[in-house]
Design a protein around this motif. Structure first.
Motif, PDB file in Angstrom:
ATOM      1  N   SER A  11      10.790  14.818  -5.802  1.00 51.53           N
ATOM      2  CA  SER A  11       9.756  13.825  -6.062  1.00 51.53           C
ATOM      3  C   SER A  11       8.532  14.533  -6.644  1.00 51.53           C
ATOM      4  N   ALA A  12       7.592  13.749  -7.136  1.00 53.18           N
ATOM      5  CA  ALA A  12       6.373  14.330  -7.695  1.00 53.18           C
ATOM      6  C   ALA A  12       5.557  15.075  -6.645  1.00 53.18           C
ATOM      7  N   ASP A  13       5.762  14.752  -5.356  1.00 50.77           N
ATOM      8  CA  ASP A  13       5.060  15.487  -4.305  1.00 50.77           C
ATOM      9  C   ASP A  13       5.934  16.568  -3.665  1.00 50.77           C
ATOM     10  N   GLY A  14       7.005  16.975  -4.361  1.00 49.70           N
ATOM     11  CA  GLY A  14       7.771  18.148  -3.956  1.00 49.70           C
ATOM     12  C   GLY A  14       8.864  17.930  -2.932  1.00 49.70           C
ATOM     13  N   ILE A  15       9.245  16.692  -2.659  1.00 50.83           N
ATOM     14  CA  ILE A  15      10.277  16.397  -1.659  1.00 50.83           C
ATOM     15  C   ILE A  15      11.659  16.473  -2.313  1.00 50.83           C
ATOM     16  N   VAL A  16      12.589  17.215  -1.680  1.00 49.89           N
ATOM     17  CA  VAL A  16      13.954  17.346  -2.200  1.00 49.89           C
ATOM     18  C   VAL A  16      14.975  16.610  -1.339  1.00 49.89           C
ATOM     19  N   ALA A  17      14.568  16.156  -0.174  1.00 51.39           N
ATOM     20  CA  ALA A  17      15.404  15.318   0.705  1.00 51.39           C
ATOM     21  C   ALA A  17      14.467  14.493   1.562  1.00 51.39           C
ATOM     22  N   ARG A  26      22.609  11.366   4.354  1.00 46.00           N
ATOM     23  CA  ARG A  26      22.949  12.691   3.818  1.00 46.00           C
ATOM     24  C   ARG A  26      21.823  13.337   3.016  1.00 46.00           C
ATOM     25  N   LEU A  27      21.029  12.545   2.342  1.00 49.83           N
ATOM     26  CA  LEU A  27      19.883  13.059   1.592  1.00 49.83           C
ATOM     27  C   LEU A  27      18.575  12.682   2.281  1.00 49.83           C
ATOM     28  N   GLY A  28      18.665  12.384   3.574  1.00 47.49           N
ATOM     29  CA  GLY A  28      17.524  11.873   4.311  1.00 47.49           C
ATOM     30  C   GLY A  28      17.357  10.389   4.020  1.00 47.49           C
ATOM     31  N   ARG A  29      16.516   9.736   4.801  1.00 56.27           N
ATOM     32  CA  ARG A  29      16.269   8.307   4.549  1.00 56.27           C
ATOM     33  C   ARG A  29      15.724   8.124   3.136  1.00 56.27           C
ATOM     34  N   ASP A  30      16.380   7.276   2.372  1.00 53.96           N
ATOM     35  CA  ASP A  30      16.017   6.936   0.987  1.00 53.96           C
ATOM     36  C   ASP A  30      16.107   8.124   0.030  1.00 53.96           C
ATOM     37  N   GLY A  31      16.760   9.196   0.452  1.00 58.37           N
ATOM     38  CA  GLY A  31      16.882  10.377  -0.401  1.00 58.37           C
ATOM     39  C   GLY A  31      17.659  10.137  -1.679  1.00 58.37           C
ATOM     40  N   SER A  64      23.661  23.589   5.202  1.00 59.13           N
ATOM     41  CA  SER A  64      23.268  22.200   5.470  1.00 59.13           C
ATOM     42  C   SER A  64      23.713  21.289   4.335  1.00 59.13           C
ATOM     43  N   MET A  65      23.534  21.734   3.110  1.00 58.90           N
ATOM     44  CA  MET A  65      23.984  20.931   1.970  1.00 58.90           C
ATOM     45  C   MET A  65      25.494  20.720   2.025  1.00 58.90           C
ATOM     46  N   PHE A  66      26.226  21.783   2.353  1.00 61.96           N
ATOM     47  CA  PHE A  66      27.679  21.656   2.483  1.00 61.96           C
ATOM     48  C   PHE A  66      28.030  20.653   3.583  1.00 61.96           C
ATOM     49  N   ASP A  67      27.421  20.807   4.752  1.00 62.05           N
ATOM     50  CA  ASP A  67      27.768  19.964   5.896  1.00 62.05           C
ATOM     51  C   ASP A  67      27.564  18.485   5.607  1.00 62.05           C
ATOM     52  N   VAL A  68      26.466  18.128   4.939  1.00 62.33           N
ATOM     53  CA  VAL A  68      26.228  16.702   4.678  1.00 62.33           C
ATOM     54  C   VAL A  68      26.924  16.216   3.411  1.00 62.33           C
ATOM     55  N   GLY A  69      27.346  17.143   2.555  1.00 60.03           N
ATOM     56  CA  GLY A  69      27.945  16.734   1.286  1.00 60.03           C
ATOM     57  C   GLY A  69      29.448  16.708   1.230  1.00 60.03           C
ATOM     58  N   ILE A  70      30.118  17.451   2.082  1.00 56.67           N
ATOM     59  CA  ILE A  70      31.556  17.650   1.930  1.00 56.67           C
ATOM     60  C   ILE A  70      32.354  16.342   1.940  1.00 56.67           C
TER      61      ILE A  70
END
Length: 191
Positions: A11-17, A26-31, A64-70
């Motif tokens: 996001s423009a304020d630096g949020i990636v999840a 998996r990408l956080g709420r509304d990720g 963490s990315m693997f665990d939520v993405g697999i």
């Protein structure tokens, strides 16, 4: 030898999840809002998304990315290239069709060494998450940084640069592409 590229949407304020990353979110709420540019794409957005796989010989990602993405990556593992997972928890490799996820427990440098060997002349793309990307930047292992900045202020969640990346990582902007969905920035990492 290929280039080591760190690539992520934010996001423009630096949020990636978004906040509360979990199996349910998996990408956080509304990720998922951070990645809509890939699916509502203009020609420039589609070109930026295609660059992720063009010329890439291997991927590196955090545990963490693997665990939520697999699970959502499906039976083919999505990447269709060797993937190296930086982790402290040893695991046997996971094979999903043409994608093999190999778990590397001896740090980012070891994961990168293995990824480069697997990639041959291709690029190695460090996908994230934020902690893994910061580790690679701090260790001076990244040649190019690609940020896909979504026109959204998230307010809370996982910030890409919420931890140290080293003393003044200097960047040289080499490309920019603006669309209504995202601004795609490419930087060469100078130091």
């Amino acid at each position: 030898m290929g280039t080591v590229i760190a690539e992520i949407s934010m996001s423009a304020d630096g949020i990636v999840a978004g906040p509360d990353t979990s199996i349910e979110h998996r990408l956080g709420r509304d990720g998922d809002l951070l990645h809509q540019w890939m699916f509502e794409s203009t020609d420039a957005d589609a070109a930026a998304a295609a660059k992720l796989f063009d010329g890439t010989g291997a991927f590196v990602l955090g545990r963490s990315m693997f665990d939520v993405g697999i699970d959502p990556w499906g039976d083919d593992g999505t990447f269709r290239k060797p993937c190296f997972v930086v982790t402290h928890r040893p695991s046997e490799p996971v094979v999903k069709g043409p994608t093999t996820f190999t778990f590397v427990t001896d740090g980012p440098e070891a994961a990168l060494t293995r990824a480069k060997a697997a990639a041959g002349d291709g690029n190695v793309v460090v996908m994230g998450g934020g902690t893994t990307m910061r580790q690679f930047l701090r260790a001076g292992l990244v040649d190019e940084l690609r940020l896909h900045v979504v026109p959204l202020l998230f307010g809370a969640g996982v910030r890409l640069f919420d931890g140290p990346v080293g003393a003044h990582v200097r960047l040289e902007r080499t490309a920019v592409s603006e669309t209504p969905n995202a601004t795609h920035l490419t930087f060469r990492v100078l130091s």
